[in-house]
Design a protein around this motif. Structure first.
Motif, short mmCIF file in Angstrom:
data_model
loop_
_atom_site.label_atom_id
_atom_site.label_comp_id
_atom_site.label_asym_id
_atom_site.label_seq_id
_atom_site.Cartn_x
_atom_site.Cartn_y
_atom_site.Cartn_z
N ARG A 46 0.84 -1.19 0.00
CA ARG A 46 0.00 0.00 0.00
C ARG A 46 0.88 1.24 0.00
O ARG A 46 1.83 1.35 0.76
CB ARG A 46 -0.88 0.01 1.25
CG ARG A 46 -1.95 1.06 1.16
CD ARG A 46 -2.98 0.78 2.23
NE ARG A 46 -4.12 1.61 2.38
CZ ARG A 46 -4.27 2.87 2.07
NH1 ARG A 46 -3.33 3.52 1.50
NH2 ARG A 46 -5.38 3.51 2.30
N VAL A 47 0.55 2.21 -0.85
CA VAL A 47 1.32 3.44 -0.98
C VAL A 47 0.55 4.56 -0.30
O VAL A 47 -0.64 4.76 -0.56
CB VAL A 47 1.56 3.78 -2.47
CG1 VAL A 47 2.30 5.09 -2.60
CG2 VAL A 47 2.32 2.66 -3.14
N TRP A 48 1.21 5.28 0.58
CA TRP A 48 0.57 6.40 1.26
C TRP A 48 0.40 7.56 0.30
O TRP A 48 1.29 7.86 -0.50
CB TRP A 48 1.42 6.81 2.46
CG TRP A 48 0.88 8.02 3.17
CD1 TRP A 48 -0.13 8.04 4.06
CD2 TRP A 48 1.33 9.36 3.02
NE1 TRP A 48 -0.34 9.33 4.51
CE2 TRP A 48 0.53 10.17 3.86
CE3 TRP A 48 2.31 9.98 2.24
CZ2 TRP A 48 0.70 11.54 3.96
CZ3 TRP A 48 2.46 11.34 2.35
CH2 TRP A 48 1.67 12.11 3.21
N HIS A 49 -0.74 8.21 0.37
CA HIS A 49 -1.01 9.36 -0.47
C HIS A 49 -1.28 10.54 0.44
O HIS A 49 -2.00 10.42 1.43
CB HIS A 49 -2.22 9.09 -1.38
CG HIS A 49 -2.35 10.10 -2.47
ND1 HIS A 49 -2.94 11.31 -2.29
CD2 HIS A 49 -1.91 10.07 -3.75
CE1 HIS A 49 -2.89 12.00 -3.42
NE2 HIS A 49 -2.28 11.28 -4.32
N PRO A 50 -0.75 11.72 0.12
CA PRO A 50 -0.91 12.87 1.03
C PRO A 50 -2.38 13.24 1.30
O PRO A 50 -2.70 13.72 2.37
CB PRO A 50 -0.19 14.01 0.33
CG PRO A 50 0.50 13.44 -0.83
CD PRO A 50 0.09 12.04 -1.01
N GLN A 51 -3.26 13.03 0.34
CA GLN A 51 -4.65 13.43 0.55
C GLN A 51 -5.36 12.54 1.55
O GLN A 51 -6.47 12.84 1.96
CB GLN A 51 -5.40 13.42 -0.77
CG GLN A 51 -4.98 14.54 -1.70
CD GLN A 51 -5.74 14.50 -3.00
OE1 GLN A 51 -6.44 13.54 -3.28
NE2 GLN A 51 -5.61 15.55 -3.80
N VAL A 54 -4.24 14.78 4.83
CA VAL A 54 -4.19 16.23 4.78
C VAL A 54 -5.44 16.73 4.08
O VAL A 54 -5.70 16.40 2.93
CB VAL A 54 -2.92 16.72 4.01
CG1 VAL A 54 -2.89 18.22 3.92
CG2 VAL A 54 -1.68 16.19 4.68
N ALA A 55 -6.22 17.54 4.81
CA ALA A 55 -7.44 18.11 4.21
C ALA A 55 -7.07 19.26 3.29
O ALA A 55 -6.18 20.07 3.59
CB ALA A 55 -8.36 18.59 5.32
N LEU A 56 -7.72 19.32 2.13
CA LEU A 56 -7.46 20.39 1.19
C LEU A 56 -8.34 21.59 1.53
O LEU A 56 -9.48 21.45 1.97
CB LEU A 56 -7.75 19.93 -0.23
CG LEU A 56 -6.89 18.81 -0.78
CD1 LEU A 56 -7.34 18.43 -2.17
CD2 LEU A 56 -5.43 19.21 -0.81
#
Length: 80
Positions: A46-51, A54-56
């Motif tokens: 599994r690859v971590w994704h910033p979204q 982190v709320a946009l």
């Protein structure tokens, strides 16, 4: 070793050689494909994704939507 009459013909020896080589290639490619399928069936890391954490901000959301709308396909199936 001397072979019987009909097997001394060069065409027969060539045919037998081609059949042996093609069978070896067929087996090798089958085994290679099997190892690829087995490797692909393994679960991916599994690859971590910033979204994910982190709320946009609303401005970032709008900017992202604009980029996505430009990259979406147009009526002719081409990128806009």
């Amino acid at each position: 070793m001397i072979l019987p009459g009909q097997f001394t013909d060069a065409r027969v020896l060539t045919l037998i050689g081609l059949l042996a080589v093609s069978a070896a290639v067929w087996v090798a490619l089958g085994l290679r494909g099997r190892t690829r399928r087995d490797r692909a069936a393994a679960p991916l890391e599994r690859v971590w994704h910033p979204q994910e954490s982190v709320a946009l901000t609303p401005a970032e959301e709008r900017a992202f939507d604009q980029v996505v709308s430009r990259l979406s396909r147009g009526t002719a199936g081409r990128l806009r």
